[in-house]
Scaffold this active site. Sequence first.
Site, PDB file in Angstrom:
ATOM      1  N   GLU A  38       0.929  -1.195   0.045  1.00 49.48           N
ATOM      2  CA  GLU A  38       0.118   0.042  -0.144  1.00 49.48           C
ATOM      3  C   GLU A  38       0.779   1.334   0.044  1.00 49.48           C
ATOM      4  OE1 GLU A  38      -1.569   3.008   0.805  1.00 49.48           O
ATOM      5  OE2 GLU A  38      -2.012   2.497   3.029  1.00 49.48           O
ATOM      6  N   GLU A  84       3.659  12.937  -4.903  1.00 49.09           N
ATOM      7  CA  GLU A  84       3.106  12.885  -3.586  1.00 49.09           C
ATOM      8  C   GLU A  84       3.983  13.921  -2.598  1.00 49.09           C
ATOM      9  OE1 GLU A  84       1.297   9.698  -0.766  1.00 49.09           O
ATOM     10  OE2 GLU A  84       3.560   9.220  -1.220  1.00 49.09           O
TER      11      GLU A  84
END
Length: 472
Positions: free
Chosen positions: A245, A379
């Site tokens: 993840e 990000e």
Amino acid sequence: MQRFADQYIGGAWRPSLDGGVVEVFNPATEQLLATVPAGGAADVDAAVAAARAAARAWGATAPGERLAPLGRLRDGLAAAQQEIADTVVAELGSPIGFASSVQAGLPLAVTQSYLELLAAYPFEERVGNSVVYAEPVGVVAAITPWNYPLHQVVAKVVPALAAGCTVVLKPAEDTPLVARLFARLVDEAGFPAGVFNLVTGTGAVAGAALAAHPDVDLVSFTGSTAVGRTVAEAAGRGIKRVTLELGGKSANVVLPGADLARAVNVNVANVFANSGQTCSAWTRLLVPEELYEEALALAAKAAAKYLPGDPADPATRVGPLVNARQLERVRGYLRDALEQGARLVAGGPERPEGIEAGHYVRPTVLADVSPEAAVAREEIFGPVLTVLAYRDEEHALEIANGTDYGLAGGVWAADEASAVAFARRMDTGQVDINGGRFNPLAPFGGYKSSGIGRELGRHGLEEYLQTKSLQF
């Protein structure tokens, strides 16, 4: 200041076999909170050996037998809610309101969901002349991040234990204290020795040793995409199963006719929660060109309510970033964006006024940014919202899908059918429709560079199971 010298291995707290310590700092004050062992290969070997020794017996227990200690763990989490929240505030800087409701509350809800799922899950089924069994994978290496330090532990460890696996947990070095608290609750719940083990240390040493260990059957990692690639390579050499993840750059798309004010307000709250340190945060707000300036005004007004402050104060909505390295990373992105012509709608790279210590950055809203700019594609992992304009729905879809990531997103429309139609075309693992609430039973995970596999609910449990068929 506390000094810990032990790891939880084989059902007991034992002195660390490796030298060195990890220092844990309070990000709001920059003061030293505690030290924990910097575990290495020796500690990892001992923990994996304990997990391997316990694996066959624990894997052979009936699901109903596993419910009892998991239920006691649930009760322990419920009783420790305040202690959990206070610990996360201290080591992460998460505001106490958010820490209480999400950082402490969500792990309890997830644990309860697996108790209910375990009680009803069909571990065997008849398929023609075969019986198909769902069996535990074996020894699981769980490597968790610092941004949701207990939720991510629970999202891996609880379904693994429910499936009948044994676990070695390596928490993030910035936030190991709540993981030690969790290990204490596991110990009090009475699991058999070796079923759960904790090794603290750095990712580069303890995490790497765990991911590559030949006696580990599955590696479950949450963290950055760059480190995820390294973990996957290490696991791949041993033909281990791996779940990842990873990062996100999620888009929140407001379609024509949607409730713009509500969409913007919810987006600002979403991206500033946990000081922007959420992999699934909607860091890109996409609005029609004709509504662009109105959306910016709404975002500026909403952002003004998010003032950084002491995370222990119930009035605080934005706390510090986790460490100085993360603070400089976020500031660097903001400086670069402004140098390239971005318009500052709120916030900026400077230290918030009136705050002299701590890793604080101003919650920021940026406009006039190209979809190809780094601040709109990479990000950042801080309280930074980029607002982008689109010409039509095809253009909006192009922008939304135009990053390497695909973890989450949102769609707002005047009618549910239009929102669903658009969401179905987004390359991402989870989409909220008109502000739909988070569902701990729904699978969570990403497309593309956002990862492999799913967590939470039935899909999360099945990551820790393998299938066997017997023909008659």
